[in-house]
Design a protein around this motif. Structure first.
Motif, PDB file in Angstrom:
ATOM      1  N   GLY A  82       9.489   8.614   0.003  1.00  0.00           N
ATOM      2  CA  GLY A  82      10.308   7.814   0.905  1.00  0.00           C
ATOM      3  C   GLY A  82       9.704   6.444   1.127  1.00  0.00           C
ATOM      4  O   GLY A  82       8.793   6.022   0.412  1.00  0.00           O
ATOM      5  N   ASN A  83      10.174   5.747   2.142  1.00  0.00           N
ATOM      6  CA  ASN A  83       9.663   4.421   2.474  1.00  0.00           C
ATOM      7  C   ASN A  83       8.241   4.499   3.030  1.00  0.00           C
ATOM      8  O   ASN A  83       7.354   3.768   2.595  1.00  0.00           O
ATOM      9  CB  ASN A  83      10.590   3.731   3.479  1.00  0.00           C
ATOM     10  N   SER A  84       8.023   5.404   3.988  1.00  0.00           N
ATOM     11  CA  SER A  84       6.696   5.527   4.595  1.00  0.00           C
ATOM     12  C   SER A  84       6.121   6.937   4.456  1.00  0.00           C
ATOM     13  O   SER A  84       5.041   7.214   4.959  1.00  0.00           O
ATOM     14  CB  SER A  84       6.748   5.143   6.082  1.00  0.00           C
ATOM     15  N   SER A  85       6.817   7.811   3.757  1.00  0.00           N
ATOM     16  CA  SER A  85       6.330   9.182   3.637  1.00  0.00           C
ATOM     17  C   SER A  85       6.414   9.689   2.203  1.00  0.00           C
ATOM     18  O   SER A  85       7.199   9.197   1.397  1.00  0.00           O
ATOM     19  CB  SER A  85       7.119  10.118   4.555  1.00  0.00           C
ATOM     20  N   PRO A 131       5.344   0.939   5.577  1.00  0.00           N
ATOM     21  CA  PRO A 131       5.728   1.288   4.210  1.00  0.00           C
ATOM     22  C   PRO A 131       4.506   1.713   3.389  1.00  0.00           C
ATOM     23  O   PRO A 131       3.397   1.212   3.601  1.00  0.00           O
ATOM     24  CB  PRO A 131       6.318  -0.013   3.664  1.00  0.00           C
ATOM     25  N   ARG A 165       2.305   3.538  -3.925  1.00  0.00           N
ATOM     26  CA  ARG A 165       3.636   3.972  -4.368  1.00  0.00           C
ATOM     27  C   ARG A 165       3.698   4.072  -5.896  1.00  0.00           C
ATOM     28  O   ARG A 165       4.185   5.056  -6.446  1.00  0.00           O
ATOM     29  CB  ARG A 165       4.708   3.010  -3.857  1.00  0.00           C
ATOM     30  N   GLU A 222       4.349   7.567  -7.982  1.00  0.00           N
ATOM     31  CA  GLU A 222       5.478   7.741  -8.901  1.00  0.00           C
ATOM     32  C   GLU A 222       5.063   8.490 -10.168  1.00  0.00           C
ATOM     33  O   GLU A 222       5.874   9.181 -10.776  1.00  0.00           O
ATOM     34  CB  GLU A 222       6.113   6.394  -9.215  1.00  0.00           C
TER      35      GLU A 222
END
Length: 144
Positions: free
Chosen positions: A91-94, A129, A135, A139
């Motif tokens: 997610g954005n922050s999780s 974020p 991030r 991924e």
């Protein structure tokens, strides 16, 4: 009906973790609380080894806000375990991680579980974020 036990090919990363004498309980198997320690160790070691988490200095840190585990087979000292890891949701922050514990060399998991990190500002503890380098690395843990 019980979900099938996870297999190694369902995960993106694997880490060997030895059990310790103190992990066993009075019933002669690894105590359920130790499983969460194995999960936490696998995720945080993965982040630290890639330079994505400095436990003393990172401005954004991931706090565990949810966790769970299903047990399929007993593990005990002195086994070496293999902790498997993948990202289920980013997610954005999780981030929600899926994890599994395998007895060394076994094809099916002895346990599987999850936990969710929410990234927060180290000082304010307010959500932020997920940092771009983190991030990008997370991924790579997504399994199609």
């Amino acid at each position: 009906m019980t979900a099938p036990r996870p297999t190694r090919d369902q995960f993106a990363a694997l880490r060997a973790v030895p059990t310790r004498w103190a992990d066993n309980d009075v019933y002669g198997h690894v105590n359920n609380a130790a499983y969460y320690g194995f999960f936490d160790t696998a995720v945080n070691a993965w982040l630290i080894e890639r330079g994505l988490l400095d436990i003393a200095e990172s401005p954004a840190i991931g706090l565990v806000i949810e966790t769970g585990c299903r047990y399929h087979a007993a593990l005990s000292f002195p086994q070496t375990l293999e902790v498997a890891l993948r990202v289920e949701k980013l997610g954005n922050s999780s981030v929600r991680y899926a994890l599994a514990l395998f007895a060394e060399g076994e094809p099916e998991a002895a346990a599987d579980g999850w936990f969710v990190h929410v990234y927060v500002d180290r000082t304010t503890r307010r959500p932020v974020p997920i940092p771009a380098p983190v991030r990008a690395a997370l991924e790579t843990l997504i399994v199609a």
